[in-house]
Design an enzyme around this catalytic site. Structure first.
Site, PDB file in Angstrom:
ATOM      1  CE  LYS A 260     -83.329-107.330 -55.854  1.00  0.00           C
ATOM      2  NZ  LYS A 260     -84.396-107.554 -57.036  1.00  0.00           N
ATOM      3  CG  ASP A 265     -87.998-111.317 -55.739  1.00  0.00           C
ATOM      4  OD1 ASP A 265     -89.094-111.311 -55.278  1.00  0.00           O
ATOM      5  OD2 ASP A 265     -87.729-110.783 -56.923  1.00  0.00           O
ATOM      6  CE  LYS A 272     -89.427-113.059 -58.800  1.00  0.00           C
ATOM      7  NZ  LYS A 272     -89.459-112.017 -59.648  1.00  0.00           N
ATOM      8  CG  ASP A 283     -83.551-110.992 -56.572  1.00  0.00           C
ATOM      9  OD1 ASP A 283     -83.029-110.327 -57.593  1.00  0.00           O
ATOM     10  OD2 ASP A 283     -84.723-110.543 -56.110  1.00  0.00           O
ATOM     11  CG  ASP A 342     -91.809-109.717 -58.432  1.00  0.00           C
ATOM     12  OD1 ASP A 342     -91.104-109.867 -57.752  1.00  0.00           O
ATOM     13  OD2 ASP A 342     -92.172-110.557 -59.597  1.00  0.00           O
ATOM     14  CD  GLU A 344     -87.837-107.900 -54.999  1.00  0.00           C
ATOM     15  OE1 GLU A 344     -88.749-108.089 -55.819  1.00  0.00           O
ATOM     16  OE2 GLU A 344     -86.687-108.406 -55.275  1.00  0.00           O
ATOM     17  NE  ARG A 346     -88.622-101.454 -59.051  1.00  0.00           N
ATOM     18  CZ  ARG A 346     -89.149-101.458 -60.382  1.00  0.00           C
ATOM     19  NH1 ARG A 346     -90.201-100.609 -60.856  1.00  0.00           N
ATOM     20  NH2 ARG A 346     -88.905-102.553 -61.238  1.00  0.00           N
TER      21      ARG A 346
HETATM   22  N1  BES Z   1     -85.378-110.014 -59.037  1.00  0.00           N
HETATM   23  C1  BES Z   1     -86.464-109.629 -59.786  1.00  0.00           C
HETATM   24  C2  BES Z   1     -85.699-109.472 -61.296  1.00  0.00           C
HETATM   25  C3  BES Z   1     -85.132-110.580 -62.131  1.00  0.00           C
HETATM   26  C4  BES Z   1     -85.896-111.081 -62.961  1.00  0.00           C
HETATM   27  C5  BES Z   1     -83.844-111.116 -61.767  1.00  0.00           C
HETATM   28  C6  BES Z   1     -85.325-112.190 -63.790  1.00  0.00           C
HETATM   29  C7  BES Z   1     -83.414-111.852 -62.633  1.00  0.00           C
HETATM   30  C8  BES Z   1     -84.127-112.457 -63.381  1.00  0.00           C
HETATM   31  C9  BES Z   1     -87.046-108.232 -59.522  1.00  0.00           C
HETATM   32  O1  BES Z   1     -87.394-108.010 -58.126  1.00  0.00           O
HETATM   33  C10 BES Z   1     -88.542-108.395 -59.868  1.00  0.00           C
HETATM   34  O2  BES Z   1     -89.319-109.262 -59.899  1.00  0.00           O
HETATM   35  N2  BES Z   1     -88.864-107.482 -61.055  1.00  0.00           N
HETATM   36  C11 BES Z   1     -89.877-107.584 -61.791  1.00  0.00           C
HETATM   37  C12 BES Z   1     -90.518-105.813 -61.766  1.00  0.00           C
HETATM   38  C13 BES Z   1     -91.898-105.689 -62.160  1.00  0.00           C
HETATM   39  C14 BES Z   1     -92.769-106.169 -61.122  1.00  0.00           C
HETATM   40  C15 BES Z   1     -92.089-104.111 -62.364  1.00  0.00           C
HETATM   41  C16 BES Z   1     -89.757-107.872 -63.367  1.00  0.00           C
HETATM   42  O3  BES Z   1     -88.610-107.777 -63.722  1.00  0.00           O
HETATM   43  O4  BES Z   1     -90.671-108.534 -63.541  1.00  0.00           O
HETATM   44 ZN    ZN Z   2     -86.185-109.024 -56.976  1.00  0.00          ZN
HETATM   45 MN    MN Z   3     -88.939-109.303 -57.518  1.00  0.00          MN
END
Ligand code: BES
Ligand code: ZN
Ligand code: MN
Length: 489
Positions: A260, A265, A272, A283, A342, A344, A346
Site C-alpha cells: 500500500k 492519508d 480523519k 501510510d 477513508d 482508501e 483497499r
Molecule cells: N491508513 C488508515 C489505517 C491506519 C490507522 C493506519 C491507524 C495506521 C494507523 C486507513 O486508510 C484507514 O483510514 N482505515 C480506516 C478504515 C475505516 C474507515 C473502515 C480505519 O482504520 O479507521
Molecule cells: Zn490509509
Molecule cells: Mn484511510
C-alpha cells in the site's frame, strides 16, 4: 562501519571495547574460558559481575573500564537470558544492545564474543543486522545533527570462522530495512508518489532491475477505476510502480509483493479526526517495505523472480475528490460503493492485486497499513496475517519468526462479507466497526481469483514510539526482514 569475522580469541584481541554475552545465572568464581579471560584482565570481569550484581538477565548489561596496561579499554557484559531460550533471533537484539552501549561509550573499535548457535554465517548475519539497525540515525531533516555521531569504525566478530558471506547478507538486509525506515519517516512533502517512483528508478539502475511505471493514462487504459478514484483529489500524478527482479539462471519460483503506497492519508471527504491524521505520512509503509525488500533481494540474488508493486498516490480533499457514495469500477470489472473515503488503501490495493495476478505468479503477498482495527486487535508490535493458502501462511509465519518480526494469523471469515454488501454495487468498501480488519481483508480477497494470496496488515508495527530491540523510535522498516526471508526460503 566495517564488520569483520576474525579467528582471534578474546584472549588475544586488542582494541577499545570487548563485549561478552553471558547466559543467565553467571556467577563468580568464573570457570573455563571465562576464567582465563578474567585472569588476563586482572579479575575485572569477576569484579564487574559482583559489583554490578550482573546475572545475565536478558537485556541487562554492565560496563567497566579496564586498567591502562590492558589490551582492551572497556569490558561490556550483556545478558542473553536463559540458555534454554537462546535462539538465533536473540543475536539481533543482543548486537543492538551492544551497539547502543558502544555509541554511548564513544568506542571506535569493538569485538563481540557470543556463545555459538546455528552456523557461523547465520550468527554473523544476525549480529550484522542488529548492529546496523540499532546505529541507524536519520538526520536528513535537521539543519544540524544534534545527536552524537557514532564513532564506531570496526567491529570484530570473534570465533565465528571465516563467514564474510553472513556479514554481507546481514548488510543487504539492513540496507533494505533502512531504506524502508527512511521512506516511512520522511514527511509527505518529501515522499510523494513521484519520489517513490524515482526511488524505484534508482533501485532499478543500481541493481539492474526491470522497471515499469504506469502513468495515470496507462492506469485508465487498464480500467483501474478504484485506484484512480482515490488518486483524483491529489494535485500530484499517481504512479503505479512495477519493479521486477529476475534471477540470472533458472527461476525456481515467481512471486509478487504488493505494498500500500498512500504517501498521505487525510481520510478524503469523510475526513480523519485530529489525533488520527498527524501520523498519516506513514501510510506508505507497505510500499516502503516493498522497495526495501527489493533493495535487499536485488543484492542477495535468489533464484526467485519477484515483482514489487505499488499503486502510489495520496488521499486528499479537493473539488475533484471522490465523494462518499460514489461508485468506482475496478480493473476486474467489480463495482464498489465508496461508503467511506477513508477506507482508501483497499481501493488502491484492489487494482494492484488484479495487476499482480495477471503476472501469473505462484503467490501474492500484500502488505498495508490498512486498518486501525488491526492495531486495536493486536497492538503496535504484531501484524495481522490473513491467507487463502495454509502453506503460504506457514511460510510467512516461519519467515517472520526467523526475522524477529511478529505476525498473528487472523480469520478470513467469509460470513463477515455480509457487512460489505451494497444494495447498489457489488460491494461497499467499508463494513461495520466490529471486525474491521477482517472485512478489510475480505474486501481485498474479491480482487484475487485463484493465486495463493496473503495479506499483512502492518498498521501497528511500522512505527515505534520508543526504542526497543533493533528498532529506534520512529519508522521500523517492518516487515522487510520477513519478506526477504520468505523470498529466500
Ligand atoms: N491508513 C488508515 C489505517 C491506519 C490507522 C493506519 C491507524 C495506521 C494507523 C486507513 O486508510 C484507514 O483510514 N482505515 C480506516 C478504515 C475505516 C474507515 C473502515 C480505519 O482504520 O479507521
Ligand atoms: Zn490509509
Ligand atoms: Mn484511510
Amino acid at each position: 562501519m566495517d564488520i569483520n569475522t576474525v579467528t582471534t580469541t578474546p584472549l588475544d584481541w586488542c582494541g577499545e571495547g570487548l563485549a561478552i554475552a553471558c547466559f543467565a545465572g553467571v556467577t563468580t568464581p568464573l570457570t573455563g574460558d571465562f576464567a582465563a579471560l578474567n585472569d588476563r584482565l586482572d579479575g575485572t570481569i569477576a569484579e564487574l559481575i559482583s559489583e554490578m550484581e550482573f546475572t545475565g538477565k536478558a537485556g541487562s548489561s554492565a560496563v567497566t573500564r579496564v586498567g591502562t596496561h590492558s589490551p582492551v579499554r572497556k569490558i561490556i557484559l550483556v545478558g542473553l537470558g536463559e540458555e534454554a531460550d537462546y535462539r538465533l533471533n536473540t543475536l539481533r537484539t543482543t548486537a543492538a544492545l551492544i551497539a547502543r552501549i558502544a555509541k554511548q561509550q564513544k568506542l571506535k573499535t569493538l569485538a563481540l564474543q557470543i556463545p555459538p548457535i546455528g552456523t557461523g554465517a547465520q550468527m554473523a548475519q544476525m549480529l550484522t543486522e542488529g548492529l546496523h539497525l540499532a546505529l541507524h540515525a536519520d538526520h536528513r531533516f535537521k539543519s544540524k545533527p544534534e545527536d552524537q555521531p557514532t564513532l564506531l569504525a570496526t567491529v570484530d566478530l570473534l570465533g565465528l570462522g571465516d563467514v564474510g558471506t553472513g556479514v554481507a547478507t546481514g548488510e543487504a538486509i539492513a540496507q533494505g530495512v533502512i531504506l524502508a525506515r527512511e521512506l516511512v519517516a520522511a514527511p509527505a512533502n518529501a515522499v510523494t508518489a513521484v519520489t517513490l517512483a524515482e526511488t524505484a528508478q534508482s533501485l532499478a539502475q543500481e541493481y539492474g532491475l526491470e522497471l515499469e511505471i504506469l502513468e495515470q493514462a496507462d492506469c485508465e487504459a487498464l480500467g483501474m477505476g478504484s485506484f484512480l478514484g482515490v488518486a483524483k483529489a491529489s494535485d500530484l500524478p499517481p504512479k503505479f510502480i512495477h519493479l521486477t527482479y529476475k534471477p540470472a539462471g533458472t527461476t525456481r519460483r515467481k512471486v509478487a509483493i504488493v505494498g500500500k503506497g498512500l504517501t498521505f492519508d487525510s481520510g478524503g471527504l469523510n475526513l480523519k479526526v485530529a489525533g488520527g491524521i498527524e501520523t498519516m505520512k506513514m501510510d506508505m509503509g507497505g510500499a516502503g517495505a516493498t522497495l526495501g525488500a527489493a533493495k535487499a533481494i536485488a543484492q542477495l540474488k535468489p533464484d526467485v523472480e519477484v515483482h514489487f508493486i505499488s499503486a502510489a498516490t495520496e488521499n486528499m480533499v479537493s473539488g475533484r475528490a471522490m465523494r462518499p457514495g460514489d461508485i468506482l469500477t475496478a480493473s476486474n470489472g467489480k463495482t464498489i460503493e465508496v461508503n467511506n473515503t477513508d477506507a482508501e488503501g483497499r481501493l488502491t490495493l484492489a487494482d494492484a492485486l488484479v495487476f499482480a495476478e495477471k503476472l501469473e505468479v505462484e503467490a501474492i503477498v500484500d502488505l498495508a497499513t490498512l486498518t486501525g482495527a488491526c492495531v486495536v486487535a493486536l497492538g503496535d508490535q504484531i501484524g495481522g496475517l490473513w491467507s487463502t493458502d495454509p502453506d503460504l501462511a506457514v511460510q510467512l509465519k516461519a519467515a517472520a519468526e526467523q526475522a524477529g518480526e511478529q505476525f498473528w494469523e487472523m480469520p478470513l471469515e467469509d460470513q463477515y462479507f455480509e457487512g460489505l454488501k451494497s444494495p447498489i454495487a457489488d460491494m461497499k468498501n467499508t463494513g461495520p466497526r466490529a471486525g474491521g480488519s477482517i472485512t478489510a481483508a475480505l474486501f481485498l480477497k474479491q480482487f484475487v481469483e485463484k493465486t495463493p494470496w496473503a495479506h499483512l496488515d502492518i498498521a501497528g508495527p511500522v512505527w515505534a514510539d520508543k526504542e526497543s530491540g533493533v528498532n529506534n523510535a520512529g519508522a521500523t522498516g517492518y516487515p522487510v526482514r520477513t519478506l526477504v526471508n520468505w523470498v529466500l526460503s
